[in-house]
Motif scaffolding. Structure first.
Motif, PDB file in Angstrom:
ATOM      1  N   MET A   1       0.860  -1.194   0.000  1.00  0.00           N
ATOM      2  CA  MET A   1       0.000   0.000   0.000  1.00  0.00           C
ATOM      3  C   MET A   1       0.893   1.240   0.000  1.00  0.00           C
ATOM      4  SD  MET A   1      -3.314   0.829   0.236  1.00  0.00           S
ATOM      5  CE  MET A   1      -4.252  -0.455   1.065  1.00  0.00           C
ATOM      6  N   ILE A   2       0.838   2.021  -1.044  1.00  0.00           N
ATOM      7  CA  ILE A   2       1.698   3.192  -1.057  1.00  0.00           C
ATOM      8  C   ILE A   2       0.941   4.408  -0.530  1.00  0.00           C
ATOM      9  CG2 ILE A   2       3.172   2.301  -2.895  1.00  0.00           C
ATOM     10  CD1 ILE A   2       1.867   4.176  -4.811  1.00  0.00           C
ATOM     11  N   TRP A 153       9.339  -3.662 -22.469  1.00  0.00           N
ATOM     12  CA  TRP A 153       8.383  -4.550 -21.813  1.00  0.00           C
ATOM     13  C   TRP A 153       7.018  -4.595 -22.479  1.00  0.00           C
ATOM     14  CZ3 TRP A 153       9.535  -7.473 -17.376  1.00  0.00           C
ATOM     15  CH2 TRP A 153      10.828  -7.259 -16.854  1.00  0.00           C
ATOM     16  N   GLU A 154       6.664  -3.546 -23.216  1.00  0.00           N
ATOM     17  CA  GLU A 154       5.290  -3.481 -23.742  1.00  0.00           C
ATOM     18  C   GLU A 154       5.215  -3.291 -25.246  1.00  0.00           C
ATOM     19  OE1 GLU A 154       4.010  -0.145 -21.393  1.00  0.00           O
ATOM     20  OE2 GLU A 154       3.049  -1.434 -19.915  1.00  0.00           O
ATOM     21  N   TYR A 164      -3.539  -1.555 -24.846  1.00  0.00           N
ATOM     22  CA  TYR A 164      -3.309  -1.258 -23.423  1.00  0.00           C
ATOM     23  C   TYR A 164      -4.588  -0.739 -22.773  1.00  0.00           C
ATOM     24  CZ  TYR A 164       1.260  -1.215 -25.669  1.00  0.00           C
ATOM     25  OH  TYR A 164       2.334  -1.517 -26.449  1.00  0.00           O
ATOM     26  N   ARG A 268       3.951   2.131 -17.243  1.00  0.00           N
ATOM     27  CA  ARG A 268       3.435   0.766 -17.423  1.00  0.00           C
ATOM     28  C   ARG A 268       2.280   0.550 -16.450  1.00  0.00           C
ATOM     29  NH1 ARG A 268       9.319  -1.989 -17.105  1.00  0.00           N
ATOM     30  NH2 ARG A 268       8.993  -1.499 -14.920  1.00  0.00           N
ATOM     31  N   ALA A 270       1.423  -2.142 -15.610  1.00  0.00           N
ATOM     32  CA  ALA A 270       1.964  -3.252 -14.821  1.00  0.00           C
ATOM     33  C   ALA A 270       2.493  -2.803 -13.465  1.00  0.00           C
ATOM     34  CB  ALA A 270       3.082  -3.930 -15.612  1.00  0.00           C
ATOM     35  N   ASP A 271       2.991  -1.582 -13.375  1.00  0.00           N
ATOM     36  CA  ASP A 271       3.668  -1.143 -12.152  1.00  0.00           C
ATOM     37  C   ASP A 271       2.748  -0.502 -11.123  1.00  0.00           C
ATOM     38  OD1 ASP A 271       6.358  -1.890 -12.829  1.00  0.00           O
ATOM     39  OD2 ASP A 271       6.321  -0.305 -14.328  1.00  0.00           O
ATOM     40  N   ARG A 272       1.461  -0.462 -11.411  1.00  0.00           N
ATOM     41  CA  ARG A 272       0.535   0.156 -10.460  1.00  0.00           C
ATOM     42  C   ARG A 272       0.436  -0.671  -9.189  1.00  0.00           C
ATOM     43  NH1 ARG A 272      -4.671   2.126 -13.975  1.00  0.00           N
ATOM     44  NH2 ARG A 272      -3.573   3.603 -15.298  1.00  0.00           N
ATOM     45  N   ARG A 273       0.679  -0.019  -8.060  1.00  0.00           N
ATOM     46  CA  ARG A 273       0.539  -0.718  -6.774  1.00  0.00           C
ATOM     47  C   ARG A 273      -0.710  -0.216  -6.053  1.00  0.00           C
ATOM     48  NH1 ARG A 273       5.978   0.279  -3.779  1.00  0.00           N
ATOM     49  NH2 ARG A 273       5.959   2.214  -4.954  1.00  0.00           N
ATOM     50  N   PHE A 304      -6.816  -1.558 -12.667  1.00  0.00           N
ATOM     51  CA  PHE A 304      -6.936  -1.264 -14.093  1.00  0.00           C
ATOM     52  C   PHE A 304      -8.215  -0.465 -14.361  1.00  0.00           C
ATOM     53  CE2 PHE A 304      -4.243  -4.572 -16.531  1.00  0.00           C
ATOM     54  CZ  PHE A 304      -3.207  -4.430 -15.619  1.00  0.00           C
TER      55      PHE A 304
ATOM     56  N   VAL B  76       7.926   2.143   2.755  1.00  0.00           N
ATOM     57  CA  VAL B  76       6.781   1.617   2.005  1.00  0.00           C
ATOM     58  C   VAL B  76       7.095   0.301   1.304  1.00  0.00           C
ATOM     59  CG1 VAL B  76       5.155   2.120   0.136  1.00  0.00           C
ATOM     60  CG2 VAL B  76       5.905   3.967   1.642  1.00  0.00           C
ATOM     61  N   CYS B 141       3.582  -7.392  -5.972  1.00  0.00           N
ATOM     62  CA  CYS B 141       2.688  -6.221  -5.845  1.00  0.00           C
ATOM     63  C   CYS B 141       2.329  -5.599  -7.181  1.00  0.00           C
ATOM     64  CB  CYS B 141       3.306  -5.192  -4.899  1.00  0.00           C
ATOM     65  SG  CYS B 141       4.812  -4.432  -5.526  1.00  0.00           S
ATOM     66  N   THR B 142       2.855  -6.104  -8.262  1.00  0.00           N
ATOM     67  CA  THR B 142       2.572  -5.517  -9.576  1.00  0.00           C
ATOM     68  C   THR B 142       2.022  -6.599 -10.510  1.00  0.00           C
ATOM     69  OG1 THR B 142       4.905  -5.833 -10.049  1.00  0.00           O
ATOM     70  CG2 THR B 142       4.231  -3.622  -9.415  1.00  0.00           C
ATOM     71  N   ILE B 143       1.641  -6.186 -11.721  1.00  0.00           N
ATOM     72  CA  ILE B 143       0.929  -7.090 -12.646  1.00  0.00           C
ATOM     73  C   ILE B 143       1.619  -7.040 -14.001  1.00  0.00           C
ATOM     74  CG2 ILE B 143      -1.273  -7.495 -13.809  1.00  0.00           C
ATOM     75  CD1 ILE B 143      -2.617  -6.127 -11.394  1.00  0.00           C
ATOM     76  N   ILE B 172      11.344  -9.218 -24.687  1.00  0.00           N
ATOM     77  CA  ILE B 172      10.185  -9.665 -23.907  1.00  0.00           C
ATOM     78  C   ILE B 172       9.385 -10.724 -24.668  1.00  0.00           C
ATOM     79  CG2 ILE B 172       8.599  -7.859 -24.743  1.00  0.00           C
ATOM     80  CD1 ILE B 172       8.844  -9.043 -21.098  1.00  0.00           C
TER      81      ILE B 172
END
Lengths: 472, 195
Positions: A1-2, A153-154, A164, A268, A270-273, A304, B76, B141-143, B172
């Motif tokens: 949790m940020i 990566w994408e 996306y 990305r 992908a990086d959402r916390r 998302f 964190v 923690c990521t997707i 990738i």
């Protein structure tokens, strides 16, 4: 949790008021094979001059620094394109800077320009944005746009940016849309509405009278998103002149206050916390405690289904401008409808509706100029310009075009600008026999959202009639 | 354009042809007026993976390498596990520790969302339709975003990683996903599973 610190969440403050003096748009098209970008920029600047009955020569005497929004050097195949335009506008030796934040470039250009005035560095500035997306084939254009994703990566995964957003559409449809066909039809209704409004806008690239079924039957771009769910690729320019109070009133009797705030989030998805939802002034602490029960999976924020950057731009922007409830305090909005799904997500991010209920903004009819259910004026009309789906997405210009469209409404001059037969003729278009003046009567406050990446940058630009300011 | 790139004593050593130019063409309208020109050329960029090299090397060897923040002072991110691989913790900016997530992926990878597309941008090398999937892992923690090479995607379905380790591209694209339970004989050519 940020989490975020108090300092990070401080309400931004201008050192003095900033005014929107004037602005203008060029015509927008898919291609201008016979015009250079500078011709479109000068067209936009001339529109801005005509709007306040002045000339470029006179207006330029007031300009002290310049802010240029131009997203993709790739598209124009010209590094330092800003210097080319600055020179062609005859604005040397003034300081100028290029601004690039993907789809939010137009809004970010206004953000930088407004800070130059607010700080006292300049009393009057030019914010100009443009994009040239017609000099490569569409699939190369899609590759360039996908290059704004993470290249390692994408981007290699198909080189298609719509993909996306499609994964967000899928997730949102399943969680908040509860997999209902009716939700899919609501998404499609946005495309119908915005293309329909573009029919009344001579600047617009893609006016189209279509139905919900047409949208749902249009070719799949990236399932579940179809061609008519998606925004345009465009060429064109837009500009705005911002100034301090003294200069603004020297140039026009009716300048408008302008506030611009910005937020960001990971490039990305992908990086959402996970984090707690930052609350807007019209939300309460416990409001979302049962979100996960009501919509299983919806408690993963922003996941998302939301855009933290949009939420933060509103978080800062509303507090700067004194906006508490956007539906009550604003009279119209121009949202970044890059895709029908991201439009719905944004209703929630900017507090027009609570998370999970974005669809009701459309289904209630509140987002229309005239509510189709009640025939009364819509509570908060959205994208009367036609938006990115119907009017244009010449990326660097988009956020500025939206703001200028808001300005027309606040001046009560929407009909004058959009209904002028000479403008339709100049653009080689026939003014529709059923042309409608979409002026929002008595409009005093408006919001334009400019959005980049998959929510990497978002700005909120709030334009306010000074007699109806809420911050004092 | 034959070329090669090595790094020798900390510098790129480039050999061969990295760019070429072709004769341009005029562009005219229907009336024959000159409107512009084409600007054709081909070029090769080089690109450094830097600290992420471990991920791409790992995939080429059939392993999924993520990272973890091990800085006990990080307010964190301490003990957060990241996939995609992050060289530094986004909170304390200390170097992360590499962790092999291959088994975690084999055991827990689940589709978070997906999309299917027949349309692609220029330079796409994947067969169409492309099925993007976003993958959740236990304790991460990521997707991660990837692509499904067999079967149909659905939210919540279990998937496992497969690797193009026989002839890797070191991108990738060497990492793909298939439904859990896909047999070795069903795997796409050139890919193998570590399960």
């Amino acid at each position: 949790m940020i989490t975020f610190s108090e300092q990070q969440l401080k309400t931004p403050k201008y050192m003095r008021d900033v005014y929107l003096v004037t602005g203008g748009n060029s015509e927008f098209r898919r291609a201008f094979p016979e015009k250079r970008t500078e011709e479109l920029c000068i067209e936009a600047l001339q529109e801005a001059c005509d709007y306040i009955n002045t000339t470029p020569q006179e207006l330029k005497k007031h300009i002290h620094s310049c802010y240029y929004g131009h997203f993709a050097d790739h598209f124009g195949d010209q590094l330092l394109g800003e210097a080319v335009i600055h020179d062609r506008l005859g604005l040397d030796p003034l300081g100028n800077v290029g601004i690039k934040t993907g789809g939010a470039t137009g809004g970010s250009t206004l953000w930088e320009a407004s800070k130059a005035v607010a700080s006292g560095y300049s009393d009057c500035v030019l914010a100009m944005g443009w994009e040239r997306m017609d000099e490569v084939p569409t699939d190369e254009g899609n590759n360039y746009i996908a290059s704004a994703a993470d290249k390692d990566w994408e981007t290699p995964l198909g080189h298609i940016y719509t993909g996306y957003y499609a994964v967000m559409a899928q997730r949102y449809w399943q969680i908040f849309g509860k997999e209902e066909d009716s939700f899919r039809r609501t998404m499609a209704e946005i495309a119908v509405k915005n293309r329909g409004y573009a029919c009344h806008n001579p600047f617009a690239q893609a006016p189209l009278k279509i139905t919900v079924d047409d949208v749902i039957a249009s070719p799949v771009v990236a399932f579940p998103l179809r061609a008519l769910d998606c925004c345009l690729m465009s060429v064109g320019a837009a500009c705005a002149i911002l100034a301090d109070e003294e200069t603004a009133y020297a140039l026009t009797d009716t300048p408008q206050l302008i506030y611009v705030a910005a937020g960001s989030h990971t490039l990305r998805v992908a990086d959402r916390r996970n984090m707690e939802i930052p609350l807007l002034p019209n939300e309460t602490k416990d409001q979302y405690k049962d979100l996960g029960k009501e919509f299983p999976g919806g408690d993963r924020y922003p996941g998302f289904t939301g855009f933290l950057a949009a939420r933060m731009s509103a978080y800062y922007g509303y507090r700067m401008a004194g906006v508490v409830d956007p539906t009550r305090d604003l009279d119209l909005v121009e949202l970044h409808d890059a895709f029908t799904i991201s439009d719905i997500q944004t209703y929630e991010d900017i507090g027009i509706r609570p998370y999970g209920l974005g669809r009701t903004y459309v289904e209630s009819g509140d987002c229309y100029h005239t509510n189709p259910n009640t025939k009364a004026p819509g509570k908060l009309p959205a994208n009367l310009s036609g938006g990115l789906i119907g009017c244009m997405h010449a990326v660097g210009a988009t956020g500025i075009m939206q703001t200028i469209e808001c300005m027309y409404h606040l001046h009560g001059r929407h009909g004058e600008i959009h209904g002028d037969e000479r403008r339709w003729e100049r653009f080689g278009k026939q003014k529709p026999a059923d042309w409608e003046d979409l002026q929002v009567e008595g409009a005093n406050r408006a919001l334009a959202i400019s959005h980049a990446g998959v929510g990497s940058h978002v700005t909120a630009t709030i334009v306010v009639n000074p007699d109806h300011r809420l911050d004092k | 354009m034959p070329y090669s790139v090595d790094v020798v004593r900390g510098r790129y050593r480039l050999r061969g042809e990295f760019h070429s130019i072709e004769r341009n063409q005029p562009i005219r309208n229907e009336a024959g007026k000159l409107c512009g020109v084409t600007n054709p050329r081909r070029l090769v960029h080089t690109h450094s993976y830097g600290g992420e090299h471990e991920f791409f090397e790992g995939v080429a060897q059939g392993r999924l390498i993520g990272t973890r923040c091990d800085n006990a002072d990080c307010e964190v991110g301490y003990q957060s596990v990241f996939m995609p691989f992050r060289i530094h913790c986004p909170d304390c900016l200390q170097k992360t520790t590499s962790v092999d997530l291959t088994e975690v992926a084999n055991r827990s990878a689940t589709i978070h969302s997906f999309m299917i597309t027949e349309r692609t941008g220029a330079f796409n090398t994947l067969e169409k339709p492309i099925k993007f999937i976003n993958i959740e892992f236990e304790g991460v923690c990521t997707i991660l975003m990837g692509y499904l090479l067999c079967g149909e995607p659905a939210i919540g379905n279990r998937v496992v990683p497969i690797f193009a380790s026989a002839s890797p591209t070191y991108t990738i694209l060497d990492l793909a996903w298939v439904p859990d339970g896909t047999s070795a004989s069903e795997l796409p050519k050139g890919f193998s599973s570590s399960k």
